[in-house]
Design a protein around this motif. Structure first.
Motif, PDB file in Angstrom:
ATOM      1  N   TRP A  61      53.837  38.570  31.740  1.00  0.00           N
ATOM      2  CA  TRP A  61      52.496  38.414  32.315  1.00  0.00           C
ATOM      3  C   TRP A  61      51.472  39.259  31.564  1.00  0.00           C
ATOM      4  CZ3 TRP A  61      49.376  42.074  34.880  1.00  0.00           C
ATOM      5  CH2 TRP A  61      48.231  41.559  35.480  1.00  0.00           C
ATOM      6  N   ARG A  62      51.881  40.424  31.104  1.00  0.00           N
ATOM      7  CA  ARG A  62      50.950  41.324  30.414  1.00  0.00           C
ATOM      8  C   ARG A  62      50.519  40.773  29.056  1.00  0.00           C
ATOM      9  NH1 ARG A  62      54.983  44.490  32.774  1.00  0.00           N
ATOM     10  NH2 ARG A  62      54.207  45.814  34.473  1.00  0.00           N
ATOM     11  N   ARG A  63      51.235  39.779  28.553  1.00  0.00           N
ATOM     12  CA  ARG A  63      50.886  39.188  27.262  1.00  0.00           C
ATOM     13  C   ARG A  63      49.991  37.958  27.412  1.00  0.00           C
ATOM     14  NH1 ARG A  63      56.320  40.919  26.454  1.00  0.00           N
ATOM     15  NH2 ARG A  63      57.220  38.863  26.916  1.00  0.00           N
ATOM     16  N   LEU A  64      49.664  37.593  28.646  1.00  0.00           N
ATOM     17  CA  LEU A  64      48.731  36.502  28.873  1.00  0.00           C
ATOM     18  C   LEU A  64      47.329  36.925  28.452  1.00  0.00           C
ATOM     19  CD1 LEU A  64      49.806  35.266  32.425  1.00  0.00           C
ATOM     20  CD2 LEU A  64      50.380  34.229  30.225  1.00  0.00           C
ATOM     21  N   PRO A  65      46.441  35.973  28.159  1.00  0.00           N
ATOM     22  CA  PRO A  65      45.048  36.329  27.840  1.00  0.00           C
ATOM     23  C   PRO A  65      44.415  37.143  28.965  1.00  0.00           C
ATOM     24  CG  PRO A  65      45.470  34.030  27.319  1.00  0.00           C
ATOM     25  CD  PRO A  65      46.687  34.523  28.053  1.00  0.00           C
ATOM     26  N   GLU A  66      43.558  38.045  28.606  1.00  0.00           N
ATOM     27  CA  GLU A  66      42.939  38.932  29.593  1.00  0.00           C
ATOM     28  C   GLU A  66      42.217  38.154  30.685  1.00  0.00           C
ATOM     29  OE1 GLU A  66      39.648  42.558  29.886  1.00  0.00           O
ATOM     30  OE2 GLU A  66      40.407  41.918  27.932  1.00  0.00           O
ATOM     31  N   SER A  67      41.534  37.074  30.303  1.00  0.00           N
ATOM     32  CA  SER A  67      40.794  36.291  31.293  1.00  0.00           C
ATOM     33  C   SER A  67      41.726  35.667  32.333  1.00  0.00           C
ATOM     34  CB  SER A  67      39.989  35.195  30.593  1.00  0.00           C
ATOM     35  OG  SER A  67      40.856  34.332  29.870  1.00  0.00           O
ATOM     36  N   GLU A  68      42.895  35.234  31.885  1.00  0.00           N
ATOM     37  CA  GLU A  68      43.858  34.632  32.804  1.00  0.00           C
ATOM     38  C   GLU A  68      44.429  35.682  33.743  1.00  0.00           C
ATOM     39  OE1 GLU A  68      47.798  31.696  32.674  1.00  0.00           O
ATOM     40  OE2 GLU A  68      46.779  32.277  30.813  1.00  0.00           O
ATOM     41  N   ARG A  69      44.731  36.869  33.201  1.00  0.00           N
ATOM     42  CA  ARG A  69      45.237  37.952  34.048  1.00  0.00           C
ATOM     43  C   ARG A  69      44.185  38.361  35.076  1.00  0.00           C
ATOM     44  NH1 ARG A  69      45.627  42.218  30.796  1.00  0.00           N
ATOM     45  NH2 ARG A  69      45.353  41.186  28.781  1.00  0.00           N
ATOM     46  N   ALA A  70      42.935  38.403  34.661  1.00  0.00           N
ATOM     47  CA  ALA A  70      41.861  38.778  35.583  1.00  0.00           C
ATOM     48  C   ALA A  70      41.728  37.774  36.720  1.00  0.00           C
ATOM     49  CB  ALA A  70      40.542  38.877  34.823  1.00  0.00           C
ATOM     50  N   GLU A  71      41.894  36.498  36.414  1.00  0.00           N
ATOM     51  CA  GLU A  71      41.842  35.467  37.456  1.00  0.00           C
ATOM     52  C   GLU A  71      42.988  35.636  38.439  1.00  0.00           C
ATOM     53  OE1 GLU A  71      41.948  30.583  37.915  1.00  0.00           O
ATOM     54  OE2 GLU A  71      41.844  31.513  35.922  1.00  0.00           O
ATOM     55  N   HIS A  72      44.173  35.931  37.925  1.00  0.00           N
ATOM     56  CA  HIS A  72      45.332  36.148  38.790  1.00  0.00           C
ATOM     57  C   HIS A  72      45.094  37.337  39.723  1.00  0.00           C
ATOM     58  CE1 HIS A  72      48.215  34.080  35.697  1.00  0.00           C
ATOM     59  NE2 HIS A  72      47.383  33.246  36.281  1.00  0.00           N
ATOM     60  N   LYS A  73      44.506  38.388  39.177  1.00  0.00           N
ATOM     61  CA  LYS A  73      44.212  39.570  39.993  1.00  0.00           C
ATOM     62  C   LYS A  73      43.211  39.239  41.097  1.00  0.00           C
ATOM     63  CE  LYS A  73      44.735  42.895  36.174  1.00  0.00           C
ATOM     64  NZ  LYS A  73      43.996  43.899  35.378  1.00  0.00           N
ATOM     65  N   GLN A  74      42.174  38.495  40.740  1.00  0.00           N
ATOM     66  CA  GLN A  74      41.148  38.140  41.725  1.00  0.00           C
ATOM     67  C   GLN A  74      41.748  37.358  42.881  1.00  0.00           C
ATOM     68  OE1 GLN A  74      38.127  38.998  42.106  1.00  0.00           O
ATOM     69  NE2 GLN A  74      37.195  39.555  40.140  1.00  0.00           N
ATOM     70  N   GLU A  75      42.646  36.437  42.590  1.00  0.00           N
ATOM     71  CA  GLU A  75      43.280  35.638  43.646  1.00  0.00           C
ATOM     72  C   GLU A  75      44.133  36.529  44.556  1.00  0.00           C
ATOM     73  OE1 GLU A  75      43.692  31.620  40.840  1.00  0.00           O
ATOM     74  OE2 GLU A  75      45.453  32.842  41.330  1.00  0.00           O
ATOM     75  N   PHE A  76      44.862  37.432  43.951  1.00  0.00           N
ATOM     76  CA  PHE A  76      45.700  38.362  44.707  1.00  0.00           C
ATOM     77  C   PHE A  76      44.834  39.250  45.597  1.00  0.00           C
ATOM     78  CE2 PHE A  76      47.998  42.372  45.190  1.00  0.00           C
ATOM     79  CZ  PHE A  76      49.288  41.966  45.464  1.00  0.00           C
ATOM     80  N   LEU A  77      43.767  39.789  45.034  1.00  0.00           N
ATOM     81  CA  LEU A  77      42.889  40.689  45.783  1.00  0.00           C
ATOM     82  C   LEU A  77      42.144  39.959  46.892  1.00  0.00           C
ATOM     83  CD1 LEU A  77      41.506  42.838  42.839  1.00  0.00           C
ATOM     84  CD2 LEU A  77      43.070  43.594  44.642  1.00  0.00           C
ATOM     85  N   ALA A  78      41.806  38.695  46.668  1.00  0.00           N
ATOM     86  CA  ALA A  78      41.131  37.911  47.701  1.00  0.00           C
ATOM     87  C   ALA A  78      42.027  37.754  48.923  1.00  0.00           C
ATOM     88  CB  ALA A  78      40.740  36.547  47.150  1.00  0.00           C
ATOM     89  N   ALA A  79      43.329  37.527  48.689  1.00  0.00           N
ATOM     90  CA  ALA A  79      44.275  37.416  49.801  1.00  0.00           C
ATOM     91  C   ALA A  79      44.380  38.740  50.547  1.00  0.00           C
ATOM     92  CB  ALA A  79      45.647  36.988  49.274  1.00  0.00           C
ATOM     93  N   CYS A  80      44.411  39.847  49.799  1.00  0.00           N
ATOM     94  CA  CYS A  80      44.475  41.169  50.423  1.00  0.00           C
ATOM     95  C   CYS A  80      43.219  41.461  51.234  1.00  0.00           C
ATOM     96  CB  CYS A  80      44.665  42.246  49.351  1.00  0.00           C
ATOM     97  SG  CYS A  80      46.277  42.224  48.528  1.00  0.00           S
ATOM     98  N   GLU A  81      42.067  41.110  50.674  1.00  0.00           N
ATOM     99  CA  GLU A  81      40.804  41.378  51.365  1.00  0.00           C
ATOM    100  C   GLU A  81      40.697  40.569  52.653  1.00  0.00           C
ATOM    101  OE1 GLU A  81      36.643  40.048  50.066  1.00  0.00           O
ATOM    102  OE2 GLU A  81      36.761  42.123  49.375  1.00  0.00           O
ATOM    103  N   ASP A  82      41.144  39.321  52.595  1.00  0.00           N
ATOM    104  CA  ASP A  82      41.091  38.472  53.786  1.00  0.00           C
ATOM    105  C   ASP A  82      41.961  39.050  54.896  1.00  0.00           C
ATOM    106  OD1 ASP A  82      40.458  35.854  55.151  1.00  0.00           O
ATOM    107  OD2 ASP A  82      42.642  35.713  55.069  1.00  0.00           O
ATOM    108  N   PHE A  83      43.179  39.457  54.562  1.00  0.00           N
ATOM    109  CA  PHE A  83      44.073  40.039  55.562  1.00  0.00           C
ATOM    110  C   PHE A  83      43.523  41.363  56.065  1.00  0.00           C
ATOM    111  CE2 PHE A  83      47.553  42.858  56.738  1.00  0.00           C
ATOM    112  CZ  PHE A  83      48.284  42.080  57.618  1.00  0.00           C
ATOM    113  N   GLY A  84      42.950  42.159  55.159  1.00  0.00           N
ATOM    114  CA  GLY A  84      42.488  43.492  55.499  1.00  0.00           C
ATOM    115  C   GLY A  84      41.231  43.544  56.333  1.00  0.00           C
ATOM    116  N   THR A  85      40.578  42.398  56.570  1.00  0.00           N
ATOM    117  CA  THR A  85      39.361  42.407  57.384  1.00  0.00           C
ATOM    118  C   THR A  85      39.637  42.761  58.839  1.00  0.00           C
ATOM    119  OG1 THR A  85      39.554  40.006  57.715  1.00  0.00           O
ATOM    120  CG2 THR A  85      38.123  40.774  55.923  1.00  0.00           C
ATOM    121  N   ASP A  86      40.823  42.391  59.340  1.00  0.00           N
ATOM    122  CA  ASP A  86      41.140  42.698  60.738  1.00  0.00           C
ATOM    123  C   ASP A  86      42.547  43.251  60.933  1.00  0.00           C
ATOM    124  OD1 ASP A  86      42.403  40.360  60.100  1.00  0.00           O
ATOM    125  OD2 ASP A  86      41.528  39.167  61.713  1.00  0.00           O
ATOM    126  N   HIS A  87      43.192  43.658  59.816  1.00  0.00           N
ATOM    127  CA  HIS A  87      44.507  44.285  59.910  1.00  0.00           C
ATOM    128  C   HIS A  87      44.589  45.436  58.915  1.00  0.00           C
ATOM    129  CE1 HIS A  87      45.322  40.232  61.558  1.00  0.00           C
ATOM    130  NE2 HIS A  87      46.190  40.876  62.330  1.00  0.00           N
TER     131      HIS A  87
END
Length: 231
Positions: A18-44
């Protein structure tokens, strides 16, 4: 069950490819992961910890806390949809329930954050011989164990119960700003009578308390690309 909360420890290990993927692709993956965390973290309660540099078989840990198992299930279903999770495995997973101790009057049912810089986590199983002891004898033995723990006030205990929910009986978690104090505490606890009834207390994880964003950035050392707002 509304007065109790489930606590889920989710450990993730990233495929080095995964670390050898293009930076833009890794950044997109991170954003999706963080969006899920943020959604859960709004009330938990949700916290992230990095294990980069402290373990070779886990890179990141999430601790999620909810009033029921359904919400934990839903969170992990959404999390699995992120690009990051498609490159991750879950080498360890612990599930526990907050419950008041029968040996202490400390309040353990109320959800509370891990505040220290460091968190130390391990599954714990006692011998069957322990449960064969009379209740008053178990109480007596545990008083020494508790007394030793109180000699280290900078180390906070967050034990949860797993009987029948998971492979271990307890998930033991200590948070502190002083890793040396935790080491000294564990060494002292080895000398107590209660310690002789330990069947298993490994693997042990040393975790760095951080934000979800910093935890995912530690996975590849790259800054998260600025994009659309999360959520």
């Amino acid at each position: 069950m509304a007065d109790r909360h489930f606590v889920k420890y989710t450990f993730l290990l990233l495929d080095p490819a995964w670390r050898r993927l293009p930076e833009s692709e890794r950044a997109e993956h991170k954003q999706e992961f963080l969006a899920a965390c943020e959604d859960f973290g709004t009330d938990h309660l949700l916290q992230a910890f990095s294990l980069v540099g402290t373990r070779g078989d886990a890179d990141l840990m999430l601790i999620s806390e909810t009033e029921n198992l359904d919400r934990i299930h839903e969170f992990h279903v959404v999390l699995a949809q992120s690009g990051l999770m498609k490159w991750a495995t879950q080498p360890y997973s612990f599930l526990g329930l907050r419950k008041t101790s029968e040996y202490s009057d400390e309040e353990r049912q109320v959800p509370r954050r891990f505040k220290g810089k460091y968190l130390f986590v391990y599954p714990f199983v006692k011998t069957r011989g322990w449960y064969a002891l009379p209740p008053d004898e178990r109480w007596r033995i545990m008083q020494e164990h508790i007394k030793v723990g109180r000699e280290y006030p900078t180390v906070d205990n967050h034990t949860t119960y797993s009987f029948g929910l998971d492979d271990q009986e307890f998930v033991v978690a200590f948070d502190t700003n002083d890793a040396g104090a935790f080491l000294d505490l564990v060494q002292r606890l080895r000398t107590t009578e209660a310690s002789s009834f330990t069947l298993r207390d490994t693997p042990s994880f040393t975790c760095i308390n951080t934000s979800p964003e910093r935890a995912v950035n530690a996975l590849d050392g790259a800054a998260l690309s600025v994009g659309a707002p999360l959520g």
